[in-house]
Design a protein around this motif. Structure first.
Motif, mmCIF file in Angstrom:
data_model
loop_
_atom_site.group_PDB
_atom_site.id
_atom_site.type_symbol
_atom_site.label_atom_id
_atom_site.label_comp_id
_atom_site.label_asym_id
_atom_site.label_seq_id
_atom_site.Cartn_x
_atom_site.Cartn_y
_atom_site.Cartn_z
ATOM 1 N N THR A 101 -10.694 -8.160 9.013
ATOM 2 C CA THR A 101 -10.144 -6.889 8.554
ATOM 3 C C THR A 101 -9.198 -7.088 7.386
ATOM 4 N N LEU A 102 -9.384 -6.275 6.359
ATOM 5 C CA LEU A 102 -8.456 -6.210 5.225
ATOM 6 C C LEU A 102 -7.447 -5.102 5.507
ATOM 7 N N ASN A 103 -6.160 -5.462 5.529
ATOM 8 C CA ASN A 103 -5.092 -4.495 5.763
ATOM 9 C C ASN A 103 -4.231 -4.407 4.502
ATOM 10 N N PHE A 104 -3.799 -3.200 4.135
ATOM 11 C CA PHE A 104 -2.952 -3.041 2.961
ATOM 12 C C PHE A 104 -2.265 -1.680 2.999
ATOM 13 N N SER A 105 -1.198 -1.553 2.206
ATOM 14 C CA SER A 105 -0.500 -0.284 2.039
ATOM 15 C C SER A 105 -0.760 0.213 0.624
ATOM 16 N N LEU A 106 -1.011 1.516 0.481
ATOM 17 C CA LEU A 106 -1.362 2.098 -0.813
ATOM 18 C C LEU A 106 -0.600 3.402 -1.005
ATOM 19 N N ARG A 107 -0.126 3.608 -2.241
ATOM 20 C CA ARG A 107 0.531 4.881 -2.567
ATOM 21 C C ARG A 107 0.066 5.330 -3.950
ATOM 22 N N THR B 246 0.895 10.711 -2.306
ATOM 23 C CA THR B 246 0.380 10.492 -0.947
ATOM 24 C C THR B 246 1.415 9.872 -0.022
ATOM 25 N N GLY B 247 2.507 9.324 -0.595
ATOM 26 C CA GLY B 247 3.375 8.491 0.229
ATOM 27 C C GLY B 247 2.637 7.199 0.580
ATOM 28 N N TRP B 248 3.362 6.252 1.156
ATOM 29 C CA TRP B 248 2.711 4.993 1.548
ATOM 30 C C TRP B 248 1.763 5.233 2.706
ATOM 31 N N GLN B 249 0.539 4.749 2.589
ATOM 32 C CA GLN B 249 -0.467 4.834 3.646
ATOM 33 C C GLN B 249 -0.875 3.431 4.056
ATOM 34 N N ASP B 250 -0.842 3.153 5.368
ATOM 35 C CA ASP B 250 -1.313 1.871 5.899
ATOM 36 C C ASP B 250 -2.803 1.989 6.191
ATOM 37 N N LEU B 251 -3.609 1.167 5.518
ATOM 38 C CA LEU B 251 -5.062 1.296 5.581
ATOM 39 C C LEU B 251 -5.684 -0.012 6.046
ATOM 40 N N ALA B 252 -6.882 0.086 6.600
ATOM 41 C CA ALA B 252 -7.598 -1.095 7.099
ATOM 42 C C ALA B 252 -9.086 -0.912 6.856
ATOM 43 N N LEU B 253 -9.746 -1.963 6.358
ATOM 44 C CA LEU B 253 -11.183 -1.963 6.117
ATOM 45 C C LEU B 253 -11.776 -3.219 6.751
ATOM 46 N N GLN B 254 -12.913 -3.062 7.419
ATOM 47 C CA GLN B 254 -13.507 -4.174 8.162
ATOM 48 C C GLN B 254 -14.720 -4.732 7.428
ATOM 49 N N VAL B 255 -14.870 -6.047 7.508
ATOM 50 C CA VAL B 255 -16.019 -6.729 6.909
ATOM 51 C C VAL B 255 -17.219 -6.564 7.835
ATOM 52 N N GLY C 255 -4.516 9.887 -14.327
ATOM 53 C CA GLY C 255 -3.795 8.632 -14.249
ATOM 54 C C GLY C 255 -2.295 8.831 -14.338
ATOM 55 N N ASN C 256 -1.556 8.281 -13.370
ATOM 56 C CA ASN C 256 -0.104 8.354 -13.411
ATOM 57 C C ASN C 256 0.495 7.013 -13.021
ATOM 58 N N TYR C 257 0.590 6.736 -11.692
ATOM 59 C CA TYR C 257 1.259 5.515 -11.238
ATOM 60 C C TYR C 257 0.803 5.251 -9.812
ATOM 61 N N ILE C 258 0.455 3.990 -9.507
ATOM 62 C CA ILE C 258 0.007 3.629 -8.147
ATOM 63 C C ILE C 258 0.698 2.325 -7.735
ATOM 64 N N GLY C 259 0.813 2.131 -6.411
ATOM 65 C CA GLY C 259 1.394 0.908 -5.891
ATOM 66 C C GLY C 259 0.584 0.371 -4.717
ATOM 67 N N ILE C 260 0.511 -0.967 -4.614
ATOM 68 C CA ILE C 260 -0.157 -1.640 -3.494
ATOM 69 C C ILE C 260 0.830 -2.627 -2.896
ATOM 70 N N ASP C 261 0.927 -2.648 -1.561
ATOM 71 C CA ASP C 261 1.905 -3.507 -0.897
ATOM 72 C C ASP C 261 1.274 -4.151 0.337
ATOM 73 N N THR C 262 1.791 -5.307 0.704
ATOM 74 C CA THR C 262 1.515 -5.996 1.971
ATOM 75 C C THR C 262 0.018 -6.085 2.259
ATOM 76 N N ILE C 263 -0.689 -6.870 1.478
ATOM 77 C CA ILE C 263 -2.112 -7.124 1.714
ATOM 78 C C ILE C 263 -2.252 -8.310 2.667
ATOM 79 N N SER C 264 -3.091 -8.142 3.689
ATOM 80 C CA SER C 264 -3.377 -9.246 4.610
ATOM 81 C C SER C 264 -4.826 -9.155 5.052
ATOM 82 N N VAL C 265 -5.382 -10.300 5.424
ATOM 83 C CA VAL C 265 -6.728 -10.348 5.979
ATOM 84 C C VAL C 265 -6.625 -11.010 7.339
#
Length: 341
Positions: free
Chosen positions: A102-108, A140-149, A173-183
């Motif tokens: 599983t790929l886990n990450f936070s996106l805003r 969107t605020g920070w969203q904790d997301l998960a995608l499975q292989v 297009g404005n501004y985006i952030g990605i945080d705390t990526i883990s597999v």
């Protein structure tokens, strides 16, 4: 149990737990200048290119999802020149991937009237396949997301890729952030077997009690299943070869009539039921009661006309009031049979 057996069991459990606990990748983006040395790659394909690519998060727009305020990676509309098309890629290090990881990450996505879009891809050696896309023109605020292989024919060396995309920076297009990526890795069957063998070595196998042996086997089976299971979407646990769906919560049963009392069979006293007694009463109330044959009410036709029915006590309800000597009113009500006061 001798000392050698106990040590072997401890080593087996320790080795298997370490293998299970170690994720394949963890990145919190405290300092993105260190990413290249860790195997991360950047590729800004925007046309025409702008003045920025991926950069350290800017708390003036929003703070990180976790850790220091600037500990995330960001991109913005300046990835392409004004009116150009943003096509900016961020690649994870190469990983050995198998189905179920599983790929886990936070996106805003900040949006603010301009459409931001981030796509997530997997490259397993046969080209990039789109896993998911996220877009919004509002914050969107920070969203904790998960995608499975899934869908791999065999274990493969591959990378995940994050693509920031906008077709016209004069509008989008404005501004985006990605945080705390883990597999998150899943344990191999050999690891599960190793842990079970370690548990067997640590325990004393009951030879003369069949029931105790069954309990041991059940416990080991549950332990292996717990190791093989992992959290899926919406917090649901996922198991190999098993599909798990959300079960809607049943409505809480309500006592018939809003009141429930339990009659003690020994004392004959009415008491408040405990949970077990309440469950029995609810089950009895839901059971289909046999229909009792009742005599039909007597029909009468008075001489002055009309029709009357002679009702039994079970069909009658009346109330009386009596004035006491102290001026108070004593009210009594006679309910129908089976009603509760």
């Amino acid at each position: 149990m001798n000392l050698f057996t106990r040590l072997a069991g401890l080593l087996a459990v320790t080795a298997s737990c370490s293998a299970v606990a170690a994720p394949l990748l963890v990145e919190g983006f405290d300092d993105i200048t260190t990413l290249a040395a860790k195997g991360w790659r950047f590729d800004n394909r925007s046309s025409p290119p702008g003045g920025t690519s991926w950069f350290q998060g800017n708390p003036a727009f929003f703070p990180a999802a976790a850790g220091p305020a600037d500990s995330y990676i960001a991109a913005n509309f300046n990835n392409a020149a004004f009116g150009g098309a943003i096509d900016n890629w961020l690649y994870t290090p190469a990983l050995l991937l198998v189905n179920g990881e599983t790929l886990n990450f936070s996106l805003r996505l900040l949006g603010e009237g301009a459409l931001d879009r981030v796509e997530v891809y997997l490259d397993s050696g046969a080209g990039y396949s789109l896993l998911a896309g996220y877009e919004s023109a509002t914050d969107t605020g920070w969203q904790d997301l998960a995608l499975q292989v899934n869908g791999l024919a065999a274990p493969a060396n591959g990378r995940f890729a994050f693509r920031y995309v906008a077709d016209d920076t004069s509008l989008n297009g404005n501004y985006i952030g990605i945080d705390t990526i883990s597999v998150s890795a899943i344990p191999e069957p050999a690891t599960i077997a190793l842990m079970c063998l370690g548990a067997l070595a640590l325990g004393r196998w009951p030879r003369s009690r069949p029931r105790a042996r069954r309990n041991w086997l059940a416990a080991l089976g549950l332990s292996s299943l717990a190791v093989a299971a992992h959290a899926g979407d919406h917090g649901l646990m996922q198991f190999p070869h098993v599909t798990v769906v959300a079960q809607p919560a049943a409505s809480t049963p309500v006592a018939p009539g809003g009141f429930m009392a339990y009659k003690d069979p020994l004392t004959g006293q009415l008491t408040r039921p405990d949970p077990e007694q309440a469950a029995l009463l609810r089950a009895a109330a839901r059971a289909n009661a046999p229909l009792a044959r009742q005599a039909p009410p007597q029909l009468a036709r008075p001489q002055h006309g009309g029709v009357s029915l002679m009702l039994e006590e079970r069909q009658a309800r009346y109330a009386t009031a009596r004035k006491n000597t102290d001026g108070g009113i004593d009210h009594r009500c006679q309910p129908r049979s089976g009603e509760r006061q």
